[in-house]
Motif scaffolding. Structure first.
Motif, PDB file in Angstrom:
ATOM      1  N   LEU A 144       0.824  -1.211   0.000  1.00 38.62           N
ATOM      2  CA  LEU A 144       0.000   0.000   0.000  1.00 38.62           C
ATOM      3  C   LEU A 144       0.856   1.258   0.000  1.00 38.62           C
ATOM      4  CD1 LEU A 144      -2.848  -1.065   2.473  1.00 38.62           C
ATOM      5  CD2 LEU A 144      -2.818  -1.165  -0.033  1.00 38.62           C
ATOM      6  N   LEU A 145       1.983   1.233   0.718  1.00 35.38           N
ATOM      7  CA  LEU A 145       2.885   2.390   0.718  1.00 35.38           C
ATOM      8  C   LEU A 145       3.413   2.656  -0.684  1.00 35.38           C
ATOM      9  CD1 LEU A 145       4.693   4.559   2.052  1.00 35.38           C
ATOM     10  CD2 LEU A 145       6.358   2.725   2.513  1.00 35.38           C
ATOM     11  N   LEU A 146       3.889   1.609  -1.362  1.00 35.58           N
ATOM     12  CA  LEU A 146       4.452   1.799  -2.699  1.00 35.58           C
ATOM     13  C   LEU A 146       3.362   2.133  -3.720  1.00 35.58           C
ATOM     14  CD1 LEU A 146       7.165  -0.992  -2.639  1.00 35.58           C
ATOM     15  CD2 LEU A 146       7.528   1.484  -2.667  1.00 35.58           C
ATOM     16  N   THR A 147       2.167   1.610  -3.510  1.00 33.38           N
ATOM     17  CA  THR A 147       1.052   2.008  -4.372  1.00 33.38           C
ATOM     18  C   THR A 147       0.783   3.496  -4.218  1.00 33.38           C
ATOM     19  OG1 THR A 147       0.040  -0.187  -4.272  1.00 33.38           O
ATOM     20  CG2 THR A 147      -1.393   1.651  -4.886  1.00 33.38           C
ATOM     21  N   TYR A 148       0.751   3.968  -2.979  1.00 33.02           N
ATOM     22  CA  TYR A 148       0.517   5.399  -2.731  1.00 33.02           C
ATOM     23  C   TYR A 148       1.625   6.249  -3.364  1.00 33.02           C
ATOM     24  CZ  TYR A 148       0.392   9.874  -0.320  1.00 33.02           C
ATOM     25  OH  TYR A 148       0.372  11.217  -0.047  1.00 33.02           O
ATOM     26  N   ILE A 149       2.878   5.847  -3.172  1.00 34.60           N
ATOM     27  CA  ILE A 149       3.997   6.609  -3.738  1.00 34.60           C
ATOM     28  C   ILE A 149       3.842   6.722  -5.252  1.00 34.60           C
ATOM     29  CG2 ILE A 149       6.482   6.525  -4.215  1.00 34.60           C
ATOM     30  CD1 ILE A 149       6.834   5.379  -1.376  1.00 34.60           C
ATOM     31  N   HIS A 155       7.392  10.460 -11.429  1.00 35.40           N
ATOM     32  CA  HIS A 155       8.691  10.867 -10.890  1.00 35.40           C
ATOM     33  C   HIS A 155       8.948  10.195  -9.549  1.00 35.40           C
ATOM     34  CE1 HIS A 155      12.182  13.359 -10.029  1.00 35.40           C
ATOM     35  NE2 HIS A 155      11.662  13.611  -8.848  1.00 35.40           N
ATOM     36  N   SER A 156       7.928  10.130  -8.697  1.00 33.51           N
ATOM     37  CA  SER A 156       8.087   9.501  -7.381  1.00 33.51           C
ATOM     38  C   SER A 156       8.408   8.025  -7.530  1.00 33.51           C
ATOM     39  CB  SER A 156       6.808   9.669  -6.554  1.00 33.51           C
ATOM     40  OG  SER A 156       6.517  11.032  -6.343  1.00 33.51           O
ATOM     41  N   GLY A 157       7.658   7.334  -8.390  1.00 31.28           N
ATOM     42  CA  GLY A 157       7.875   5.907  -8.586  1.00 31.28           C
ATOM     43  C   GLY A 157       9.240   5.594  -9.152  1.00 31.28           C
ATOM     44  N   LYS A 158       9.665   6.374 -10.165  1.00 28.80           N
ATOM     45  CA  LYS A 158      10.954   6.066 -10.790  1.00 28.80           C
ATOM     46  C   LYS A 158      12.116   6.449  -9.875  1.00 28.80           C
ATOM     47  CE  LYS A 158      12.083  10.240 -13.491  1.00 28.80           C
ATOM     48  NZ  LYS A 158      12.396  10.762 -14.840  1.00 28.80           N
ATOM     49  N   LEU A 159      11.921   7.447  -8.991  1.00 32.14           N
ATOM     50  CA  LEU A 159      12.969   7.816  -8.038  1.00 32.14           C
ATOM     51  C   LEU A 159      13.203   6.679  -7.049  1.00 32.14           C
ATOM     52  CD1 LEU A 159      14.897   9.996  -6.989  1.00 32.14           C
ATOM     53  CD2 LEU A 159      13.042  10.825  -5.530  1.00 32.14           C
ATOM     54  N   VAL A 160      12.113   6.138  -6.502  1.00 33.49           N
ATOM     55  CA  VAL A 160      12.229   4.993  -5.592  1.00 33.49           C
ATOM     56  C   VAL A 160      12.901   3.824  -6.309  1.00 33.49           C
ATOM     57  CG1 VAL A 160      10.919   3.254  -4.305  1.00 33.49           C
ATOM     58  CG2 VAL A 160      10.278   5.654  -4.148  1.00 33.49           C
ATOM     59  N   GLN A 161      12.485   3.574  -7.560  1.00 32.49           N
ATOM     60  CA  GLN A 161      13.032   2.457  -8.320  1.00 32.49           C
ATOM     61  C   GLN A 161      14.530   2.626  -8.540  1.00 32.49           C
ATOM     62  OE1 GLN A 161      11.210  -0.035  -8.843  1.00 32.49           O
ATOM     63  NE2 GLN A 161      12.599  -1.308 -10.021  1.00 32.49           N
ATOM     64  N   SER A 162      14.946   3.799  -8.944  1.00 30.66           N
ATOM     65  CA  SER A 162      16.363   4.033  -9.227  1.00 30.66           C
ATOM     66  C   SER A 162      17.212   3.889  -7.965  1.00 30.66           C
ATOM     67  CB  SER A 162      16.565   5.424  -9.835  1.00 30.66           C
ATOM     68  OG  SER A 162      15.975   5.503 -11.111  1.00 30.66           O
ATOM     69  N   GLY A 320       8.921  -1.830  -8.600  1.00 30.10           N
ATOM     70  CA  GLY A 320       8.943  -1.986 -10.055  1.00 30.10           C
ATOM     71  C   GLY A 320       7.709  -2.697 -10.577  1.00 30.10           C
ATOM     72  N   LEU A 321       7.258  -3.715  -9.840  1.00 31.08           N
ATOM     73  CA  LEU A 321       6.064  -4.460 -10.249  1.00 31.08           C
ATOM     74  C   LEU A 321       4.809  -3.610 -10.123  1.00 31.08           C
ATOM     75  CD1 LEU A 321       6.982  -7.805  -8.450  1.00 31.08           C
ATOM     76  CD2 LEU A 321       6.983  -7.424 -10.923  1.00 31.08           C
ATOM     77  N   VAL A 322       4.718  -2.837  -9.038  1.00 29.64           N
ATOM     78  CA  VAL A 322       3.563  -1.960  -8.832  1.00 29.64           C
ATOM     79  C   VAL A 322       3.511  -0.888  -9.914  1.00 29.64           C
ATOM     80  CG1 VAL A 322       2.610  -0.174  -7.312  1.00 29.64           C
ATOM     81  CG2 VAL A 322       3.352  -2.361  -6.344  1.00 29.64           C
ATOM     82  N   ARG A 348      -1.952  13.809 -11.496  1.00 31.64           N
ATOM     83  CA  ARG A 348      -0.495  13.681 -11.674  1.00 31.64           C
ATOM     84  C   ARG A 348      -0.145  12.779 -12.861  1.00 31.64           C
ATOM     85  NH1 ARG A 348       2.266  15.578  -7.053  1.00 31.64           N
ATOM     86  NH2 ARG A 348       0.845  16.148  -5.358  1.00 31.64           N
ATOM     87  N   GLU A 349      -1.129  12.511 -13.714  1.00 29.53           N
ATOM     88  CA  GLU A 349      -0.932  11.784 -14.967  1.00 29.53           C
ATOM     89  C   GLU A 349      -0.487  10.334 -14.761  1.00 29.53           C
ATOM     90  OE1 GLU A 349      -1.761  12.881 -17.989  1.00 29.53           O
ATOM     91  OE2 GLU A 349      -2.511  14.671 -17.008  1.00 29.53           O
ATOM     92  N   VAL A 350      -1.006   9.688 -13.722  1.00 31.40           N
ATOM     93  CA  VAL A 350      -0.756   8.262 -13.520  1.00 31.40           C
ATOM     94  C   VAL A 350      -2.089   7.550 -13.275  1.00 31.40           C
ATOM     95  CG1 VAL A 350       1.600   8.493 -12.639  1.00 31.40           C
ATOM     96  CG2 VAL A 350      -0.310   8.608 -11.055  1.00 31.40           C
ATOM     97  N   PRO A 351      -2.196   6.247 -13.606  1.00 30.58           N
ATOM     98  CA  PRO A 351      -3.455   5.514 -13.462  1.00 30.58           C
ATOM     99  C   PRO A 351      -3.713   5.096 -12.010  1.00 30.58           C
ATOM    100  CG  PRO A 351      -1.783   4.064 -14.360  1.00 30.58           C
ATOM    101  CD  PRO A 351      -1.148   5.425 -14.265  1.00 30.58           C
ATOM    102  N   ALA A 352      -4.113   6.052 -11.198  1.00 31.13           N
ATOM    103  CA  ALA A 352      -4.242   5.812  -9.758  1.00 31.13           C
ATOM    104  C   ALA A 352      -5.251   4.707  -9.441  1.00 31.13           C
ATOM    105  CB  ALA A 352      -4.641   7.107  -9.049  1.00 31.13           C
ATOM    106  N   ARG A 353      -6.391   4.707 -10.134  1.00 33.09           N
ATOM    107  CA  ARG A 353      -7.404   3.683  -9.835  1.00 33.09           C
ATOM    108  C   ARG A 353      -6.894   2.286 -10.158  1.00 33.09           C
ATOM    109  NH1 ARG A 353     -12.994   6.438 -12.204  1.00 33.09           N
ATOM    110  NH2 ARG A 353     -13.030   8.252 -10.793  1.00 33.09           N
TER     111      ARG A 353
END
Length: 461
Positions: A144-149, A155-162, A320-322, A348-353
């Protein structure tokens, strides 16, 4: 979709999605199945050759269809809506979400190694054999934390991934070269001296020589572990619509990422085989062979450091999977083959649902405790879909030779032949000798057929 992902970001998605918990665990069962360093490396090398060959083949399709949805889009374009849907259905039902659940629970288990109170705590709820533990709650918290991020923007997702992928690559390299440097006595020759004489010791009752059908069954079972540790590299194709110059960068990311990961896997197995005896590899506590190797090299401090490494690895893998999976389900919905409610992007231009739906189902799989069994049983289905997609390169050259191909499969058709031969070997062995790994996957796919007709009928109205 805005193209915000660079080649570096794409490579981090490939490597981060591949490196989870498998490389730290599966070599134990592989050794129990085959009992020889020769056979252990044979299975890993076969898996490495197959994985890189598939990535080379996928590159041609990614250059032809540089859009969101990746493998789902390729299968739909080449073989029709039903084939695409059955892949997407399997992905949502267990392949993507089950992997998220399994890797998140692995995070919880290794956290329990550092914080023993997690292991010792009584279940939060128990009814018969069903229970909810604090480790499962921690795993759900990670999901749930990574889904929220990831809902906060790409940008948030790729920063965590990198960050997390770079950290675990550095740590794995340190494990390999640190292990080689700290090794006081190499057991590599001793473990390789068994040669091609395979042995099996599944229950700890003693090693017994195997050949014929038993050996083939052992190879099939060992390959399940190696393949499970080496999948998910295609996740980068799911976000093709957000990669800069996807016709070039997606294939580069897949080939670079898979090659580096498989090289790291082979080096890690060298450290295991050189550091531990055959029995120490096969019967490492809870199959945590990496922990056993770290303890041999550095004592108690090494085990804690390795547990932290696995936590970093699994956290980055889940991210990465999320990040990537939700794009497939959104694309399916746009094709009227999934719930239309997941189509819109948020501000924020991401598929939140789509992200939250994926996270919710993965969390339920965590609670069910059945994701591990399901994943073992769908390894067969995963490879079948890989084979269909790889064959799609040949089929599409015949069916649509005039479509622009910015990248063409290197050494065509050799990588296709290599992957199909290894895939047929793997699936054939499972069908003949390990049927319990195959029929549940078939059932999962068959369940998707009536669901497809429900969605397809709505699309026609």
């Amino acid at each position: 979709m805005k193209r915000q992902l660079t080649l570096w970001d794409a490579v981090m998605i490939v490597m981060g999605s591949m490196i989870g918990s498998g490389i730290f665990i599966v070599s134990s069962d592989m050794m129990r199945q085959l009992g020889s360093g020769y056979w252990l490396f044979t299975v890993w090398i076969l898996t490495a050759v197959a994985t890189v060959s598939a990535a080379i083949c996928y590159g041609e399709l990614s250059s032809m269809y540089p859009r969101a949805g990746g493998q789902y889009a390729y299968l739909k374009e080449i073989f029709g809506r039903m084939t695409g849907f059955l892949y997407g259905w399997s992905l949502f039902a267990v392949i993507q979400t089950g992997t998220i659940a399994a890797v998140a629970v692995a995070f919880g288990k290794f956290a329990g190694y550092i914080f023993p109170t997690l292991n010792d705590a009584a279940p939060i709820y128990q009814q018969g054999t069903f229970m909810i533990t604090w480790m499962q709650v921690l795993a759900i918290g990670v999901i749930l934390l990574l889904t929220y991020i990831n809902t906060r923007g790409l940008h948030s997702g790729k920063l965590v991934q990198s960050i997390f992928t770079a950290a675990k690559i550095i740590a794995l390299v340190a494990l390999v070269f640190g292990g080689i440097y700290l090794m006081q006595k190499s057991l590599f020759t001793e473990n390789m001296d068994f040669g091609w004489a395979a042995s099996q010791n599944i229950d700890g009752g003693g090693w017994r020589s195997i050949d014929g059908a038993t050996l083939l069954g052992g190879i099939a079972a060992a390959m399940v572990g190696a393949i499970f540790s080496s999948v998910a590299w295609e996740n980068v194709t799911f976000v093709s619509a957000e990669v800069r110059k996807p016709e070039r960068n997606v294939v580069r990311a897949m080939v670079i990422g898979t090659s580096l990961v498989m090289l790291l896997y082979l080096l890690c197995n060298y450290v295991y085989v050189a550091t531990l005896t055959r029995d120490e590899i096969a019967f490492a506590s809870n199959d945590r062979v990496a922990i056993a190797a770290a303890e041999k090299l550095l004592g108690k401090q090494g085990t804690v450091a390795m547990a932290v490494l696995v936590m970093v690895s699994t956290f980055g893998c889940v991210n990465g999977l999320v990040l990537s999976g939700a794009r497939v389900f959104q694309t399916m919905a746009k094709d009227r083959l999934f719930l239309k409610q997941v189509i819109p992007n948020n501000s924020r231009e991401v598929p939140a649902r789509s992200l939250w739906l994926q996270g919710a189902w993965a969390s339920l799989l965590c609670l069910s405790g059945q994701y591990g069994n399901l994943l073992d049983m769908v390894s067969f289905v995963i490879v079948i879909f890989y084979m269909i997609t790889v064959f799609g390169v040949v089929y599409q050259r015949w069916k649509a030779p005039k479509i622009e191909r910015p990248y063409k499969t290197f050494l065509y058709p050799l990588p296709i032949v290599i992957y199909l031969l290894i895939g047929i070997l793997f699936c054939g062995l499972l069908i003949v000798y390990k049927g319990e790994y195959t029929w549940p996957g078939f059932i999962l796919v068959l369940v998707g057929i009536p669901i497809y007709y429900v969605f397809n009928r709505k699309a026609d109205t």
